[in-house]
Design an enzyme around this catalytic site. Sequence first.
Site, PDB file in Angstrom:
ATOM      1  N   LYS A  32       0.878  -1.180   0.000  1.00  0.00           N
ATOM      2  CA  LYS A  32       0.000   0.000   0.000  1.00  0.00           C
ATOM      3  C   LYS A  32       0.915   1.229   0.000  1.00  0.00           C
ATOM      4  O   LYS A  32       1.154   1.855   1.036  1.00  0.00           O
ATOM      5  CB  LYS A  32      -0.933  -0.045   1.214  1.00  0.00           C
TER       6      LYS A  32
HETATM    7  N1  PMP Z   1      -7.795  -2.115  -2.954  1.00  0.00           N
HETATM    8  C1  PMP Z   1      -7.179  -0.918  -2.956  1.00  0.00           C
HETATM    9  C2  PMP Z   1      -6.373  -0.542  -4.146  1.00  0.00           C
HETATM   10  C3  PMP Z   1      -7.298  -0.053  -1.862  1.00  0.00           C
HETATM   11  O1  PMP Z   1      -6.669   1.126  -1.857  1.00  0.00           O
HETATM   12  C4  PMP Z   1      -8.084  -0.449  -0.750  1.00  0.00           C
HETATM   13  C5  PMP Z   1      -8.195   0.445   0.455  1.00  0.00           C
HETATM   14  N2  PMP Z   1      -8.904   1.620   0.187  1.00  0.00           N
HETATM   15  C6  PMP Z   1      -8.732  -1.694  -0.806  1.00  0.00           C
HETATM   16  C7  PMP Z   1      -8.544  -2.502  -1.914  1.00  0.00           C
HETATM   17  C8  PMP Z   1      -9.559  -2.175   0.349  1.00  0.00           C
HETATM   18  O2  PMP Z   1      -8.701  -2.523   1.411  1.00  0.00           O
HETATM   19  P1  PMP Z   1      -9.147  -2.376   2.947  1.00  0.00           P
HETATM   20  O3  PMP Z   1     -10.355  -3.215   3.123  1.00  0.00           O
HETATM   21  O4  PMP Z   1      -7.984  -2.835   3.722  1.00  0.00           O
HETATM   22  O5  PMP Z   1      -9.458  -0.923   3.138  1.00  0.00           O
END
Ligand code: PMP
Length: 302
Positions: free
Chosen positions: A162
């Site tokens: 991330k």
């Molecule tokens: N995919 C991407 C590219 C993201 O940035 C996110 C978070 N906004 C998610 C999936 C979802 O992840 P999470 O449930 O950990 O927020």
Amino acid sequence: MSENAPPVARSVPQRIWMDGQLVSKEDAKVSVYDHGLLYGDGCFEGIRVYGGRIFKLRSHLERLYRSADMIRLAPAHPLRELEQAVRDTVAANGLADAYIRLLLTRGVGTLGLHPFRCPRPGTIVIVDAIQIYPPELYERGMRVIVAKRPRIPVSCLDPAIKSLNYLNNILAKIEAIDADVLEAIMLNTDGFVSECTGDNIFAVKNGRISTPPEDAGILHGITRAFVMHELAPALGMRVEQRPMRLEEFYAADEVFLTGTAAEIIGVSEIGDHAIGAGNVGPITKKLEAEFKRRVAKDAPED
Ligand code: PMP
């Protein structure tokens, strides 16, 4: 997540945690030589606070430290210390329901790329209001498109990191905005569905729930894991992870997205294809209700 967070009625002025100190929003400034700014060199998390409890804090911290490790960034603070900093910042901001943005930047360096010439990584904790998608989208279902631009391949920059470099997602998001919708499905370079620009994706067919696997090139979503390992089993269902083509999503009875900001949201249309009856299906609704029930009372922090 919508970009325009509403003004919040704060009982106390906003405080931001930067490199060990709580400072005012006005004083929370980053150097123009920080490689987080110069090169998108860093990583981040988005976390929710429900009723004063920090949802899945432990999982988010672990993912942040995994992202940091994958870009060879040694955080300035051990995980436990940052956990305390997050708790202190939430307490200092007096918000029971909030969104936390946690960032690790490579830190201040030279104008060159060299990441190891930045002696001290930066650490930032922001606690602010959250604006989710408009409520009517949860009722009616959300329209999405399929981005023409593929998700960046795992071999180039693993989407499991991330990172502060979200341009692949942002350019696909611009495709969505140009098409007058808020989210876009991204395929990987092998033509399989990976995820959306800021959400993971699931399909339901004949009562079976499926989602693309981690090696499709996705962020390992915390909400995705919550659905797979806690919500679906609680409803007597299991989620299969397998490579999925777009056609499966077009032919699904239900499609839904998951994310920290979005929580769980049904998809009514993908481009010109209505999904199921073109509204939010029963399994999506059940998962949504179970999600709400669990975060409303003692939201899990682990
Ligand atoms: N995919 C991407 C590219 C993201 O940035 C996110 C978070 N906004 C998610 C999936 C979802 O992840 P999470 O449930 O950990 O927020």
